[in-house]
Scaffold this active site. Structure first.
Site, PDB file in Angstrom:
ATOM      1  N   ASP A   1      -4.640   7.206   8.967  1.00 51.02           N
ATOM      2  CA  ASP A   1      -6.024   7.075   9.786  1.00 51.02           C
ATOM      3  C   ASP A   1      -5.344   5.527  10.352  1.00 51.02           C
ATOM      4  O   ASP A   1      -5.705   4.146   9.755  1.00 51.02           O
ATOM      5  CB  ASP A   1      -7.276   6.899   9.062  1.00 51.02           C
ATOM      6  CG  ASP A   1      -8.423   6.354   9.046  1.00 51.02           C
ATOM      7  OD1 ASP A   1      -8.444   5.907  10.049  1.00 51.02           O
ATOM      8  OD2 ASP A   1      -9.027   6.094   8.454  1.00 51.02           O
TER       9      ASP A   1
ATOM     10  N   LYS B   1      -8.681  -0.191  -6.689  1.00 50.53           N
ATOM     11  CA  LYS B   1      -9.374   1.091  -6.198  1.00 50.53           C
ATOM     12  C   LYS B   1      -9.540   2.088  -7.949  1.00 50.53           C
ATOM     13  O   LYS B   1      -8.734   2.172  -8.734  1.00 50.53           O
ATOM     14  CB  LYS B   1      -8.388   1.829  -5.608  1.00 50.53           C
ATOM     15  CG  LYS B   1      -8.002   0.766  -4.565  1.00 50.53           C
ATOM     16  CD  LYS B   1      -7.050   1.594  -3.575  1.00 50.53           C
ATOM     17  CE  LYS B   1      -7.711   3.222  -2.928  1.00 50.53           C
ATOM     18  NZ  LYS B   1      -6.401   4.237  -2.194  1.00 50.53           N
TER      19      LYS B   1
END
Length: 847
Positions: free
Chosen positions: A699, A595
């Site tokens: 999520d 990331k």
């Protein structure tokens, strides 16, 4: 008979004309060398970031030339994390580029420098530079393996640019040199950009269709601005828009489409910007017309013209004649009546529920079709004749037209006979398909028999429906506290937390929504205040990983300030503690997810990124993705996490079938019911660990679970950043994108995310697993109807719609799902209880 012959003649003329109505540019024909090897590109139009010496300057970077020292070479050694060196070409005008060629420095056997990999950046105006990406999102192009062979690479998608930069890429420090060529043709459209609403998702009974512009090179938020994409890539979509010319892409890939319900005005407005003022003759729009699925070409277009700075007062209006009995995709030609303009704004009116375009081209000045090479400029003599160039394809337009007309005659004779014989059959089929087609504008008096039998009943939205933050104020139970709720729903700058104690144990922690989309575009865990003490102690030491040991494999996704890449990491074993075990021998590269924070990220994004590193470093559970190392001593900031070789659970299950006779006959890969339960148990275990720390995921879904060997599962958070799952998120005006089909009613209406709302999402995730991820939750409901259904949970009038029981799901598992979807948050089971139930069932072999 005479009448029939007149019809034949009319159709023949029409088809011959349509044969000429092709895309403005044909990628299969537009492959001419643009002048690096032939000398048409002048020395002054070739530049570079630096040069090794005068004899390796940019002008020597011509493919198949041996002048000077044989190639362009940058001044310094190229490093893995240094992409500052480039060779730039100015084509003087916009060109459609379909192919590139590269070569190293041979110099008669003296040189041995070449670029093993490279990237391409391009610009149409010289100020805004765009990084080329393949249709799969990859930026790095494989280059040369020696100094003398020419390597040709197709650009899929092609690019439209005046300026092109070749940027050598290396995985270790090395000297590189390059010779290059560009192949394509002049971009006669002159189109610089188009601005349009973002494409939407169509939900069919068996699968969703994504009608977004996936190769658009401008900005995409609520709309597409300042870019070009699939409407100008030279590829026309098929008659069946769910299929594609491109291998292994999602349904709807070739088209950009919009739903009538999203546009109260009844039209989609697209603005086209051009390189200069032009005299426009026609506009050709390639439309889908699969009316059995409520898709039709536009019924009217209204175009406004801007010559300098002002728009003309009187627009041009055009209404095409499209045959209702022909479901084929086709070009619709709009006569622009020689208007002079540098910009055109067109309003395309819907003829049915959906409108799908795959290509839009313009004819202006003397421009006809891009089938001839660019006229050579004066300069060095060409050393390669066109007939000797394998990339040069001669286009005999007259011969093609004659062959097309002959084929059209045969086609017409056969088609008319078939149409006459089967006209009545077609009418019956169309009537039946229209009868069974789902209609979200049905009135509230529609009978249950007419709605899909999978669901109890669909309650249409009322005329006073508004966004959720306003809708909640209209609900009667909350009428007295409307002001308080309004302030709650807009409190995006703070995060307050309360803890509900059940039987003396904290059951869940409530947290207001702050910002679902993290710096890398993926979700980050919500941190309740009661757990901030976990972060206030001494920092967990994370090793700094050398960037040069990371090898880019593919781009997994991107967000507003960051990207997620799949990489191979060499020597990772040396940087890891004993708690993390890799099923790979030492010395072998390890697959990791990186990331990365973009260099243009603001200070707040950097702080959030560092906070996420601190959070991730403390999460240690076999079913939670682990942070392995970081790169934070220099930009761009990176965190390196585990990645599983089988990818995400959604894609993994969708490629498999349940065990049974059908799977044996089709020779399909299968997943047993016990393995499905094992997968669900691991997810419950990972969520039990998060809930024990009062962490809220927000999520949870199959797209955010990764699969390793032997069905090992680890919970991650990459799903939101991936274009593949853009249809799973709903963008609320003025707020973040939300995965509403997985969210509890209180999360949607009140903005409260808790462990109890994670339990709700687990129920939906379990439903996905048992359906093998073949269907999106509430696939027959629009996003607005999903939100309205949460209002039914709030009103609690027993009109709620629940996800149906999967075909192969036993009653005991469906009861677990239903318990996760209880209206009262206190009545939902904890993850400890869910895990215990699933674990016990696995041990005893029954559910």
């Amino acid at each position: 008979m005479k009448h029939l012959w007149n019809i034949h003649l009319f159709l023949l003329i029409l088809l011959c004309l349509l044969g000429a109505v092709t895309s403005q540019v044909n990628p299969g024909v537009c492959r001419y060398p643009l002048g690096m090897s032939g000398g048409q590109i002048q020395d002054e139009d070739i530049s570079a970031s630096s040069q090794w010496s005068e004899s390796t300057a940019a002008r020597y970077g011509r493919l198949d030339f041996e002048e000077g020292d044989g190639a362009w070479c940058p001044e310094i050694t190229v490093e893995p994390d240094n992409l500052k060196e480039f060779l730039q070409i100015d084509l003087r005008s916009l060109h459609f580029i379909t192919l590139v060629g590269t070569q190293g420095r041979h110099a008669g056997g003296i040189g041995n420098e070449f670029a093993q990999m490279y990237k391409i950046k391009y610009s149409r105006d010289g100020s805004r530079w765009i990084s080329w990406r393949s249709r799969q999102g990859k930026q790095v192009i494989e280059g040369n393996r020696n100094a003398y062979d020419i390597v040709l690479k197709d650009l899929e998608p092609p690019i439209i640019a005046r300026y092109v930069r070749f940027m050598p890429v290396t995985d270790h420090s090395m000297n590189v040199c390059m010779r290059v060529e560009l192949y394509g043709c002049e971009w006669l459209d002159g189109l610089v950009s188009y601005n349009a609403p973002a494409g939407e998702q169509m939900t069919l009974p068996s699968y969703p269709v994504y009608l977004n512009d996936s190769v658009y090179d401008g900005a995409i938020i609520y709309s597409m601005t300042e870019g070009l994409g699939q409407l100008t890539d030279g590829v026309c979509g098929l008659d069946d828009f769910t299929h594609s010319h491109v291998y292994n892409v999602w349904p709807g890939y070739d088209y950009v489409g919009w739903n009538n319900e999203s546009f109260p005005s009844g039209y989609v407005e697209i603005m086209f910007e051009f390189d200069r003022t032009r005299n426009f003759t026609t506009m050709k729009v390639h439309c889908n017309n699969m009316f059995s699925l409520h898709v039709k070409a536009f019924r009217q277009v209204v175009c406004y013209f801007r010559s300098e700075t002002n728009w003309e007062a009187l627009p041009l209006s055009f209404s095409p004649v499209v045959g209702e009995t022909n479901p084929s995709a086709r070009f619709v030609t709009v006569n622009l009546a020689n208007h002079m303009a540098s910009a055109i704004k067109c309003q395309f009116y819907f003829a049915d529920a959906w409108m799908l375009f795959s290509e839009i081209t313009f004819q202006s000045d003397t421009a006809m079709y891009n089938t001839t090479p660019t006229q050579p400029k004066t300069g060095l003599p060409a050393n390669t004749q066109p007939e000797d160039d394998p990339t040069h394809k001669i286009d005999d337009s007259n011969t093609r037209l004659l062959i097309g007309c002959l084929v059209a005659i045969i086609f017409i004779l056969v088609a008319i006979i078939v149409l006459i014989l089967w006209r009545q059959v077609w009418q019956k089929v169309l009537e039946k398909s229209e009868t069974f087609a789902y209609n979200h504008n049905q009135s509230s008096t529609t009978s249950e028999q007419e709605s899909n039998a999978t669901y109890d009943h669909i309650f249409p939205l009322g005329p006073d429906y508004q966004e959720p933050s306003h809708l909640i104020c209209k609900l009667p139970e909350f009428a007295q506290n409307s002001e308080e709720l309004a302030s709650t729903s807009t409190a995006a700058s703070k995060s307050t937390t309360t803890t509900v104690v059940q039987d003396g144990v904290p059951h869940y922690a409530e947290a207001e929504i702050v910002n679902l989309q993290g710096v890398t575009g993926s979700n980050t865990y919500a941190i309740p205040a009661v757990t901030m003490d976990l972060l206030s102690g001494k920092d967990v030491t994370m090793e700094e990983f050398p960037r040069k040991l990371l090898t880019f494999k593919e781009k997994l996704g991107e967000g507003q300030f960051g990207e997620v890449h799949l990489c191979e990491a060499e020597g990772m074993h040396e940087f890891m503690n004993k708690e993390v075990l890799f099923d790979i021998s030492e010395g072998q590269p390890v697959l990791v997810a990186v990331k990365m924070l973009r260099s243009d990220a603001n200070k707040n994004a950097r702080n959030d990124f560092l906070k996420e590193i601190k959070i991730m470093s403390r999460l240690k559970d076999p079913n939670i993705i682990r942070l392995l190392a970081v790169c934070i001593h220099s930009d761009p900031l990176c965190m390196i996490t585990e990645y599983m070789e089988n990818g995400d659970l959604n894609q993994f299950l969708s490629r498999h079938e349940p065990e049974g006779q059908l799977a044996l006959l089709s020779n399909a890969s299968t997943v047993s019911f016990n393995n499905q339960c094992y997968i669900a148990t691991q997810i419950a275990s990972g969520m039990k660990y998060l809930s024990s720390l009062n962490f809220v995921h927000r999520d949870l879904a199959t797209r955010n679970c990764l699969v390793g060997k032997n069905f090992t599962i680890k919970i991650a958070d990459f799903g939101m950043s991936r274009n593949l799952y853009s249809g799973d998120y709903y963008r609320i005006q003025g707020r973040a994108v939300l995965p509403i089909r997985w969210m509890s009613w209180e999360s949607i209406l009140l903005g409260k995310f808790t462990t109890a709302s994670d339990v709700w999402a687990f129920g939906v995730t379990l439903w996905e697993i048992l359906n093998f991820c073949k269907e999106q939750p509430y696939s027959q409901l629009t996003d607005e109807q999903v939100i309205e259904n949460t209002g039914e949970f709030f009103r609690d009038q027993k009109r709620q719609i629940y996800l149906p029981q999967p075909v192969l799901c036993p009653d005991s598992l469906y009861k677990i799902m239903l318990s996760c979807w209880r209206r009262n948050t206190k009545e939902r089971p904890s993850f400890q209880e869910i895990h215990q139930a699933l674990h016990t069932a696995l041990i005893w072999g029954h559910v």
